[in-house]
Design an enzyme around this catalytic site. Structure first.
Site, PDB file in Angstrom:
ATOM      1  N   HIS A 162       0.827  -1.209   0.000  1.00  0.00           N
ATOM      2  CA  HIS A 162       0.000   0.000   0.000  1.00  0.00           C
ATOM      3  C   HIS A 162       0.862   1.259   0.000  1.00  0.00           C
ATOM      4  CE1 HIS A 162       0.505  -1.422   4.155  1.00  0.00           C
ATOM      5  NE2 HIS A 162       0.584  -0.146   4.495  1.00  0.00           N
TER       6      HIS A 162
HETATM    7  P1  AMP Z   1       1.561   0.425   7.434  1.00  0.00           P
HETATM    8  O1  AMP Z   1       2.265   0.804   8.685  1.00  0.00           O
HETATM    9  O2  AMP Z   1       2.222   1.052   6.228  1.00  0.00           O
HETATM   10  O3  AMP Z   1       1.330  -1.053   7.267  1.00  0.00           O
HETATM   11  O4  AMP Z   1       0.149   1.161   7.514  1.00  0.00           O
HETATM   12  C1  AMP Z   1      -1.094   0.527   7.555  1.00  0.00           C
HETATM   13  C2  AMP Z   1      -2.149   1.606   7.468  1.00  0.00           C
HETATM   14  O5  AMP Z   1      -3.437   0.985   7.364  1.00  0.00           O
HETATM   15  C3  AMP Z   1      -2.227   2.505   8.696  1.00  0.00           C
HETATM   16  O6  AMP Z   1      -2.115   3.865   8.257  1.00  0.00           O
HETATM   17  C4  AMP Z   1      -3.588   2.205   9.315  1.00  0.00           C
HETATM   18  O7  AMP Z   1      -4.192   3.347   9.870  1.00  0.00           O
HETATM   19  C5  AMP Z   1      -4.385   1.683   8.137  1.00  0.00           C
HETATM   20  N1  AMP Z   1      -5.429   0.715   8.415  1.00  0.00           N
HETATM   21  C6  AMP Z   1      -5.422  -0.274   9.348  1.00  0.00           C
HETATM   22  N2  AMP Z   1      -6.521  -1.054   9.219  1.00  0.00           N
HETATM   23  C7  AMP Z   1      -7.248  -0.540   8.181  1.00  0.00           C
HETATM   24  C8  AMP Z   1      -8.477  -0.905   7.545  1.00  0.00           C
HETATM   25  N3  AMP Z   1      -9.160  -1.972   7.931  1.00  0.00           N
HETATM   26  N4  AMP Z   1      -8.912  -0.141   6.502  1.00  0.00           N
HETATM   27  C9  AMP Z   1      -8.209   0.946   6.098  1.00  0.00           C
HETATM   28  N5  AMP Z   1      -7.038   1.329   6.647  1.00  0.00           N
HETATM   29  C10 AMP Z   1      -6.567   0.601   7.676  1.00  0.00           C
END
Ligand code: AMP
Ligand code: ZN
Length: 176
Positions: free
Chosen positions: A95
């Site tokens: 992502h």
């Molecule tokens: P990372 O540290 O790059 O893996 O970031 C994961 C991101 O996903 C974080 O910014 C979270 O706030 C976000 N996140 C966690 N769960 C969800 C979800 N179910 N839907 C959308 N975003 C999410």
């Protein structure tokens, strides 16, 4: 661990897709760390930046195109955003973060949150693209380096101010 697959579950529901193409989707981050915070994910099941190789460069370009699209759709200006990847991601499915530089959000609660976006723990899109083109893979940061970056002082991203704690950083950010 099931929380790590939360993004994969989120993109299965069409109602969550702000933009969707044959190749990728844009969703709102569920716990936004700024006024605007979006995630761009490929439809292809790629777990993380560590599964990428040179062949994925066109895919990264598509993710970046959608990042620019969502900023435009929201009527915001490209220069007020950071676009990039976490060097140590926690959630599965590759992502790309698209986050506004204000960092004004009630979800911004910890030093880890701040430093994961405002130190080299955040890899700008262009830097990752270049690294992948050169080396055909993305290397993990050593654990000690991650710890060092996570414990860095809370330096403002917009001026020379260094906050002594998160509440004072948040108060300061509101003044920008
Ligand atoms: P990372 O540290 O790059 O893996 O970031 C994961 C991101 O996903 C974080 O910014 C979270 O706030 C976000 N996140 C966690 N769960 C969800 C979800 N179910 N839907 C959308 N975003 C999410
Ligand atoms: Zn400042």
């Amino acid at each position: 661990m099931s929380w790590q697959t939360g993004l994969i579950k989120t993109i299965l529901d069409p109602a969550n897709l702000i933009i969707s193409t044959d190749i990728a989707v844009v969703i709102a981050d569920k716990y936004p760390k700024a006024r605007h915070h979006y995630l761009v994910l490929p439809k292809e099941d790629i777990a993380s930046i560590f599964q990428l190789n040179r062949k994925h460069l066109p895919l990264l370009e598509e993710l970046h195109l959608l990042a620019r699209n969502i900023i435009e759709v929201r009527g915001e200006c490209f220069e007020s955003f950071r676009i990039g990847f976490h060097a140590q991601p926690s959630m599965q499915r590759l992502h790309l973060h698209v986050i506004s530089k204000d960092f004004v959000s009630s979800w911004l609660k910890t030093k880890k949150h701040w430093n994961s976006f405002n130190t080299p723990l955040f890899i700008p899109y262009e830097a990752l693209y270049e690294d992948l083109g050169k080396n055909d893979k993305i290397e993990r940061l050593p654990k000690a380096k991650v710890e060092e970056l996570l414990s860095k002082p809370l330096a403002c991203n917009q001026c020379e101010f260094v906050a002594k704690n998160i509440p004072s950083l948040k108060e300061h950010l509101l003044q920008h």
